[in-house]
Design a protein around this motif. Sequence first.
Motif, PDB file in Angstrom:
ATOM      1  N   PHE A  38      -7.727  -9.297   6.953  1.00  0.00           N
ATOM      2  CA  PHE A  38      -7.922  -8.448   8.115  1.00  0.00           C
ATOM      3  C   PHE A  38      -8.316  -9.267   9.329  1.00  0.00           C
ATOM      4  CE2 PHE A  38     -11.116  -5.732  10.453  1.00  0.00           C
ATOM      5  CZ  PHE A  38     -10.179  -4.912  11.068  1.00  0.00           C
ATOM      6  N   VAL A  57      -2.628   2.741   6.839  1.00  0.00           N
ATOM      7  CA  VAL A  57      -4.003   2.718   7.301  1.00  0.00           C
ATOM      8  C   VAL A  57      -4.012   2.879   8.809  1.00  0.00           C
ATOM      9  CG1 VAL A  57      -6.135   1.378   7.445  1.00  0.00           C
ATOM     10  CG2 VAL A  57      -4.720   1.238   5.387  1.00  0.00           C
ATOM     11  N   ASP A 102      -4.375  -7.420   5.202  1.00  0.00           N
ATOM     12  CA  ASP A 102      -5.167  -8.189   4.257  1.00  0.00           C
ATOM     13  C   ASP A 102      -4.550  -9.593   4.179  1.00  0.00           C
ATOM     14  OD1 ASP A 102      -6.954  -9.003   2.363  1.00  0.00           O
ATOM     15  OD2 ASP A 102      -6.021  -7.922   0.693  1.00  0.00           O
ATOM     16  N   LYS A 118       0.844  -1.193   0.000  1.00  0.00           N
ATOM     17  CA  LYS A 118       0.000   0.000   0.000  1.00  0.00           C
ATOM     18  C   LYS A 118       0.878   1.241   0.000  1.00  0.00           C
ATOM     19  CE  LYS A 118      -3.747  -2.220   2.631  1.00  0.00           C
ATOM     20  NZ  LYS A 118      -3.062  -3.509   2.857  1.00  0.00           N
ATOM     21  N   PRO A 168      -4.718  -2.374  11.340  1.00  0.00           N
ATOM     22  CA  PRO A 168      -5.993  -2.174  10.638  1.00  0.00           C
ATOM     23  C   PRO A 168      -5.879  -2.261   9.120  1.00  0.00           C
ATOM     24  CG  PRO A 168      -5.165  -0.091  11.480  1.00  0.00           C
ATOM     25  CD  PRO A 168      -4.291  -1.159  12.059  1.00  0.00           C
ATOM     26  N   GLY A 169      -4.673  -2.129   8.573  1.00  0.00           N
ATOM     27  CA  GLY A 169      -4.515  -2.206   7.122  1.00  0.00           C
ATOM     28  C   GLY A 169      -4.255  -3.597   6.595  1.00  0.00           C
ATOM     29  N   ARG A 207      -9.772   1.569   9.953  1.00  0.00           N
ATOM     30  CA  ARG A 207     -10.466   0.869   8.879  1.00  0.00           C
ATOM     31  C   ARG A 207     -11.966   1.045   9.053  1.00  0.00           C
ATOM     32  NH1 ARG A 207      -8.259  -4.008   6.379  1.00  0.00           N
ATOM     33  NH2 ARG A 207      -9.834  -5.059   5.107  1.00  0.00           N
ATOM     34  N   GLN A 237      -8.763  -4.362  14.477  1.00  0.00           N
ATOM     35  CA  GLN A 237      -8.135  -3.098  14.827  1.00  0.00           C
ATOM     36  C   GLN A 237      -8.408  -2.763  16.289  1.00  0.00           C
ATOM     37  OE1 GLN A 237      -9.555  -0.057  12.168  1.00  0.00           O
ATOM     38  NE2 GLN A 237     -11.702  -0.491  12.579  1.00  0.00           N
ATOM     39  N   SER A 293      -6.327   2.597  17.007  1.00  0.00           N
ATOM     40  CA  SER A 293      -7.489   2.907  16.172  1.00  0.00           C
ATOM     41  C   SER A 293      -8.614   3.548  16.969  1.00  0.00           C
ATOM     42  CB  SER A 293      -7.994   1.647  15.476  1.00  0.00           C
ATOM     43  OG  SER A 293      -7.032   1.154  14.571  1.00  0.00           O
TER      44      SER A 293
END
Length: 338
Positions: free
Chosen positions: A67, A8, A65, A4, A62-63, A11, A70, A147
Motif C-alpha cells: 500500500f 476497495v 498491496d 481480490k 487504496p486496495g 482503506r 489513498q 477516497s
Amino acid sequence: MSDKKGRVFLRGITSETYGLKEFRRSQLDAPRVRDDSIVVDDAKVAHSGDSEKSRTWWRIGPGDDPFLTQSLQVHFVELPPQSSNHGHGHQNEAAFYILEGAGYEIHDDQRYDWEKDDLVIVHTDSVHRHFNPYDETAKCIIFKAKSLWMYLGLIQQGRSGPIDNPDKFGERVDWSQLWTPNVEKMRKVVKSADTPWESTPLGKVRVMSQPGDDVRTFSVDSYVLEIPGGSRSGKRWTMADEVLYVREGSGYSLHWEVEAEIAEKYYARIANEPTRHDFKAGDTVYVPHNTVAQHFAADGTPVKLISAQNRQFKQLGYQNTVFLENAPEYDGPEGARS
C-alpha cells in the motif's frame, strides 16, 4: 495484478497501539516507482465506465498491496480510434491529463473538446463519457481523491438509468442547486497553451490547477515540471504526498525521510541520507507524506514530470512548501516558500 474479489474504495487504519509507526514504516518501505508492468486493478470488477473497446487500468489505489496511499488514486484510460466508453456518474471529481491523441467529453449533456497535453476536469456529480472520433488512439492519466469523497459518505454513483422504487420519490429537481455558486463558470479544460512556463524555486513549471484559479477542481493540484538534461529540481519539503508521472526522459528522485520528534512541541528531524528511486518515461514516482524530495535528470536527457497532489492538505493547515535548495536555473530569492 490484484486477485481480490471486490474493489476497495476506502482503506481503514487499525492498530493495537496509539502510535502508528509500523503503519508509516510499511508505506515508506513499499517500492515508490511503478511502471507499465504494474496493474493493481484491471477494471473488470465494479467499474461501469468501460465499453467493449475502451480500456481502464489502475496504477495506484487504496486496495494496493503493498500500500502506498489513498490520498490520490491513479489510473489510465485508453480509447482506440473511432470509439467511446459507456460513461457513468459519480460524486467525486477527477482530473485527467491527455497523454496521446484528441477527443471530447460529454459532461451533463455538454461537449468539451480536448487534445494532447490538456488537463480535463470531471466535476463533482458529473455524468460523463469520453469520445475519440479520430484515427489515432487517445490515452490519458487520471488523478483523483476519490477516497476522500467515500470517507465523507458521498457514494452515490453508477451508470445512467432509472432509480429503484420510483413511486417512493417525487419528481426530478435540479441537483446542482447544492453546488457552490458560479462553479459552472469555471474552466473544465485547461489548454497547455494557456498555462505559461514559470521560473520557480522548484524549476521550470507550468501550473495546471492550484487554489485560487478558475479551474473547476477543489481536490487536485497539478503542474508540469521540466528539468534540463544533467540538472535537478529544487529540494522541497511538503506535508502532502505526491504522484509524479514521467512524461519524458529518465533520471532519479532522492527522498529524505522526515521523523517527528514530539517534545514540548513538534520538531522535524530530516534524514541525513536520502533513498534513491530511478525512473524512466512512463513510470509513476510516489513521494510519501512529509518527505523532502529532489528530482534529477540523466545527463543529456531532459525530464518532464506531471505532478498531482491532494489539495485538501492545504485546507487542513499545511499550505506552505519549504525549499531547502532552489533549482540551479532559478534566479529568485533564496529560502523561498510557496
